[in-house]
Design a protein around this motif. Sequence first.
Motif, PDB file in Angstrom:
ATOM      1  N   SER A  22       0.830  -1.206   0.000  1.00 10.78           N
ATOM      2  CA  SER A  22       0.000   0.000   0.000  1.00 10.78           C
ATOM      3  C   SER A  22       0.864   1.256   0.000  1.00 10.78           C
ATOM      4  CB  SER A  22      -0.917  -0.016   1.218  1.00 10.78           C
ATOM      5  OG  SER A  22      -1.629   1.178   1.316  1.00 10.78           O
ATOM      6  N   ALA A  23       1.917   1.279   0.798  1.00 10.77           N
ATOM      7  CA  ALA A  23       2.801   2.443   0.851  1.00 10.77           C
ATOM      8  C   ALA A  23       3.539   2.634  -0.469  1.00 10.77           C
ATOM      9  CB  ALA A  23       3.793   2.299   1.999  1.00 10.77           C
ATOM     10  N   ARG A  24       3.986   1.529  -1.084  1.00 14.67           N
ATOM     11  CA  ARG A  24       4.692   1.621  -2.360  1.00 14.67           C
ATOM     12  C   ARG A  24       3.764   2.096  -3.466  1.00 14.67           C
ATOM     13  NH1 ARG A  24       7.550  -4.112  -2.361  1.00 14.67           N
ATOM     14  NH2 ARG A  24       7.308  -3.802  -4.577  1.00 14.67           N
ATOM     15  N   SER A  25       2.524   1.627  -3.472  1.00 10.21           N
ATOM     16  CA  SER A  25       1.551   2.067  -4.478  1.00 10.21           C
ATOM     17  C   SER A  25       1.248   3.549  -4.321  1.00 10.21           C
ATOM     18  CB  SER A  25       0.260   1.264  -4.355  1.00 10.21           C
ATOM     19  OG  SER A  25       0.498  -0.089  -4.603  1.00 10.21           O
ATOM     20  N   THR A  26       1.125   4.003  -3.082  1.00 13.77           N
ATOM     21  CA  THR A  26       0.863   5.418  -2.834  1.00 13.77           C
ATOM     22  C   THR A  26       2.024   6.281  -3.333  1.00 13.77           C
ATOM     23  OG1 THR A  26      -0.459   4.843  -0.906  1.00 13.77           O
ATOM     24  CG2 THR A  26       0.325   7.109  -1.037  1.00 13.77           C
ATOM     25  N   TYR A  28       4.131   5.550  -5.723  1.00 12.83           N
ATOM     26  CA  TYR A  28       4.115   5.501  -7.181  1.00 12.83           C
ATOM     27  C   TYR A  28       3.059   6.453  -7.747  1.00 12.83           C
ATOM     28  CZ  TYR A  28       3.560   3.719 -11.913  1.00 12.83           C
ATOM     29  OH  TYR A  28       3.472   3.622 -13.274  1.00 12.83           O
ATOM     30  N   LEU A  29       1.858   6.410  -7.177  1.00  7.69           N
ATOM     31  CA  LEU A  29       0.781   7.257  -7.689  1.00  7.69           C
ATOM     32  C   LEU A  29       1.075   8.743  -7.484  1.00  7.69           C
ATOM     33  CD1 LEU A  29      -2.318   5.151  -6.650  1.00  7.69           C
ATOM     34  CD2 LEU A  29      -1.402   5.499  -8.944  1.00  7.69           C
ATOM     35  N   ILE A  30       1.671   9.104  -6.366  1.00  4.20           N
ATOM     36  CA  ILE A  30       2.034  10.512  -6.133  1.00  4.20           C
ATOM     37  C   ILE A  30       3.090  10.954  -7.138  1.00  4.20           C
ATOM     38  CG2 ILE A  30       3.210  12.062  -4.512  1.00  4.20           C
ATOM     39  CD1 ILE A  30       1.721  10.564  -2.254  1.00  4.20           C
ATOM     40  N   THR A  31       4.104  10.123  -7.368  1.00  2.25           N
ATOM     41  CA  THR A  31       5.161  10.483  -8.318  1.00  2.25           C
ATOM     42  C   THR A  31       4.604  10.607  -9.728  1.00  2.25           C
ATOM     43  OG1 THR A  31       6.717   9.275  -6.933  1.00  2.25           O
ATOM     44  CG2 THR A  31       7.473   9.872  -9.127  1.00  2.25           C
ATOM     45  N   MET A  32       3.712   9.716 -10.122  1.00  2.00           N
ATOM     46  CA  MET A  32       3.133   9.798 -11.455  1.00  2.00           C
ATOM     47  C   MET A  32       2.185  10.990 -11.575  1.00  2.00           C
ATOM     48  SD  MET A  32       4.700   7.671 -13.198  1.00  2.00           S
ATOM     49  CE  MET A  32       3.803   7.484 -14.705  1.00  2.00           C
ATOM     50  N   GLY A  33       1.535  11.365 -10.485  1.00  4.52           N
ATOM     51  CA  GLY A  33       0.706  12.577 -10.502  1.00  4.52           C
ATOM     52  C   GLY A  33       1.553  13.819 -10.725  1.00  4.52           C
ATOM     53  N   ILE A  34       2.722  13.875 -10.092  1.00  2.01           N
ATOM     54  CA  ILE A  34       3.652  14.991 -10.299  1.00  2.01           C
ATOM     55  C   ILE A  34       4.130  14.996 -11.747  1.00  2.01           C
ATOM     56  CG2 ILE A  34       5.902  15.933  -9.646  1.00  2.01           C
ATOM     57  CD1 ILE A  34       5.350  14.821  -6.813  1.00  2.01           C
ATOM     58  N   ARG A  35       4.341  13.817 -12.324  1.00  2.00           N
ATOM     59  CA  ARG A  35       4.769  13.724 -13.721  1.00  2.00           C
ATOM     60  C   ARG A  35       3.703  14.281 -14.659  1.00  2.00           C
ATOM     61  NH1 ARG A  35       3.876   9.479 -18.201  1.00  2.00           N
ATOM     62  NH2 ARG A  35       5.433  10.184 -19.685  1.00  2.00           N
ATOM     63  N   VAL A  36       2.448  13.932 -14.411  1.00  2.00           N
ATOM     64  CA  VAL A  36       1.360  14.461 -15.251  1.00  2.00           C
ATOM     65  C   VAL A  36       1.284  15.978 -15.123  1.00  2.00           C
ATOM     66  CG1 VAL A  36      -1.151  14.481 -15.521  1.00  2.00           C
ATOM     67  CG2 VAL A  36       0.047  12.318 -15.259  1.00  2.00           C
ATOM     68  N   PHE A  61      11.766  11.913 -16.819  1.00  2.00           N
ATOM     69  CA  PHE A  61      12.507  11.086 -15.867  1.00  2.00           C
ATOM     70  C   PHE A  61      11.696  10.603 -14.662  1.00  2.00           C
ATOM     71  CE2 PHE A  61      15.941  13.559 -17.924  1.00  2.00           C
ATOM     72  CZ  PHE A  61      16.602  12.491 -18.510  1.00  2.00           C
ATOM     73  N   LEU A  62      10.581  11.241 -14.364  1.00  4.44           N
ATOM     74  CA  LEU A  62       9.796  10.805 -13.205  1.00  4.44           C
ATOM     75  C   LEU A  62       9.208   9.401 -13.340  1.00  4.44           C
ATOM     76  CD1 LEU A  62       8.056  14.012 -11.844  1.00  4.44           C
ATOM     77  CD2 LEU A  62       9.715  12.567 -10.715  1.00  4.44           C
ATOM     78  N   PRO A  63       8.835   8.914 -14.530  1.00  6.86           N
ATOM     79  CA  PRO A  63       8.367   7.510 -14.592  1.00  6.86           C
ATOM     80  C   PRO A  63       9.438   6.514 -14.141  1.00  6.86           C
ATOM     81  CG  PRO A  63       7.720   8.658 -16.568  1.00  6.86           C
ATOM     82  CD  PRO A  63       8.616   9.589 -15.802  1.00  6.86           C
ATOM     83  N   TYR A  64      10.693   6.753 -14.538  1.00  9.07           N
ATOM     84  CA  TYR A  64      11.773   5.876 -14.103  1.00  9.07           C
ATOM     85  C   TYR A  64      11.925   5.919 -12.586  1.00  9.07           C
ATOM     86  CZ  TYR A  64      16.478   4.120 -13.313  1.00  9.07           C
ATOM     87  OH  TYR A  64      17.545   3.429 -12.832  1.00  9.07           O
ATOM     88  N   ILE A  65      11.914   7.124 -12.025  1.00  8.28           N
ATOM     89  CA  ILE A  65      12.045   7.282 -10.574  1.00  8.28           C
ATOM     90  C   ILE A  65      10.870   6.626  -9.856  1.00  8.28           C
ATOM     91  CG2 ILE A  65      12.087   8.998  -8.724  1.00  8.28           C
ATOM     92  CD1 ILE A  65      13.585  10.843 -10.715  1.00  8.28           C
ATOM     93  N   ALA A  66       9.657   6.745 -10.421  1.00  8.87           N
ATOM     94  CA  ALA A  66       8.464   6.157  -9.791  1.00  8.87           C
ATOM     95  C   ALA A  66       8.538   4.631  -9.780  1.00  8.87           C
ATOM     96  CB  ALA A  66       7.207   6.616 -10.518  1.00  8.87           C
ATOM     97  N   VAL A  67       8.969   4.043 -10.894  1.00 10.65           N
ATOM     98  CA  VAL A  67       9.042   2.578 -10.974  1.00 10.65           C
ATOM     99  C   VAL A  67      10.137   2.039 -10.054  1.00 10.65           C
ATOM    100  CG1 VAL A  67       9.606   0.651 -12.511  1.00 10.65           C
ATOM    101  CG2 VAL A  67       8.040   2.429 -13.269  1.00 10.65           C
ATOM    102  N   VAL A  68      11.293   2.671 -10.065  1.00 10.18           N
ATOM    103  CA  VAL A  68      12.375   2.210  -9.189  1.00 10.18           C
ATOM    104  C   VAL A  68      11.971   2.375  -7.725  1.00 10.18           C
ATOM    105  CG1 VAL A  68      14.740   2.689  -8.440  1.00 10.18           C
ATOM    106  CG2 VAL A  68      14.201   2.579 -10.862  1.00 10.18           C
ATOM    107  N   GLY A  69      11.355   3.489  -7.392  1.00  6.05           N
ATOM    108  CA  GLY A  69      10.898   3.706  -6.013  1.00  6.05           C
ATOM    109  C   GLY A  69       9.823   2.729  -5.587  1.00  6.05           C
ATOM    110  N   ALA A  70       8.961   2.317  -6.525  1.00  5.57           N
ATOM    111  CA  ALA A  70       7.901   1.359  -6.181  1.00  5.57           C
ATOM    112  C   ALA A  70       8.455  -0.049  -6.021  1.00  5.57           C
ATOM    113  CB  ALA A  70       6.817   1.372  -7.256  1.00  5.57           C
ATOM    114  N   ASN A  71       9.531  -0.370  -6.733  1.00  3.20           N
ATOM    115  CA  ASN A  71      10.088  -1.724  -6.653  1.00  3.20           C
ATOM    116  C   ASN A  71      11.056  -1.908  -5.492  1.00  3.20           C
ATOM    117  OD1 ASN A  71       8.663  -2.711  -8.813  1.00  3.20           O
ATOM    118  ND2 ASN A  71      10.213  -2.093 -10.286  1.00  3.20           N
ATOM    119  N   VAL A  72      11.475  -0.826  -4.878  1.00  3.16           N
ATOM    120  CA  VAL A  72      12.391  -0.929  -3.745  1.00  3.16           C
ATOM    121  C   VAL A  72      11.586  -1.328  -2.526  1.00  3.16           C
ATOM    122  CG1 VAL A  72      13.918   0.365  -2.221  1.00  3.16           C
ATOM    123  CG2 VAL A  72      14.000   0.732  -4.674  1.00  3.16           C
TER     124      VAL A  72
END
Length: 127
Positions: A22-26, A28-36, A61-72
């Motif tokens: 749940s924390a990782r999904s949150t 990811y969604l915040i980072t992708m919202g900033i990207r949009v 570059f934010l999609p890469y950061i979001a995916v790496v942050g979600a997978n950590v």
Amino acid sequence: MKNSSAAQSATSLPRAPRDEVSARSTRYLITMGIRVACFILMVAIHPYSWYTWVFAAGAVFLPYIAVVGANVGQDSRSRAPENPERSLPATPSPRPTPATEHPVIRVDEQRPLPIAERPDREPDAPE
């Protein structure tokens, strides 16, 4: 074989997988919202200047950061281990005193004795 005398502290256990996902999904969604938002600001704000390139870099570059942050997972975060001396003792607590103990009624059942063996029966009485 594990040492049974060292009890594991509840505060040193890792987070539940459900909470971690749940924390990782949150995140990811915040980072992708900033990207949009960066993409919309890059296109919508005129005149184009240096900040247009900042928004473009964020949109790229934010999609890469979001995916790496979600997978950590949790393991990458450095967390000080809990002191095992602070854990609860493994010995049971002392028994309560009779004044605080609740009254207990104990009932033992057993098979009835045959009539001939009953102590309340007179030996010469007819059956």
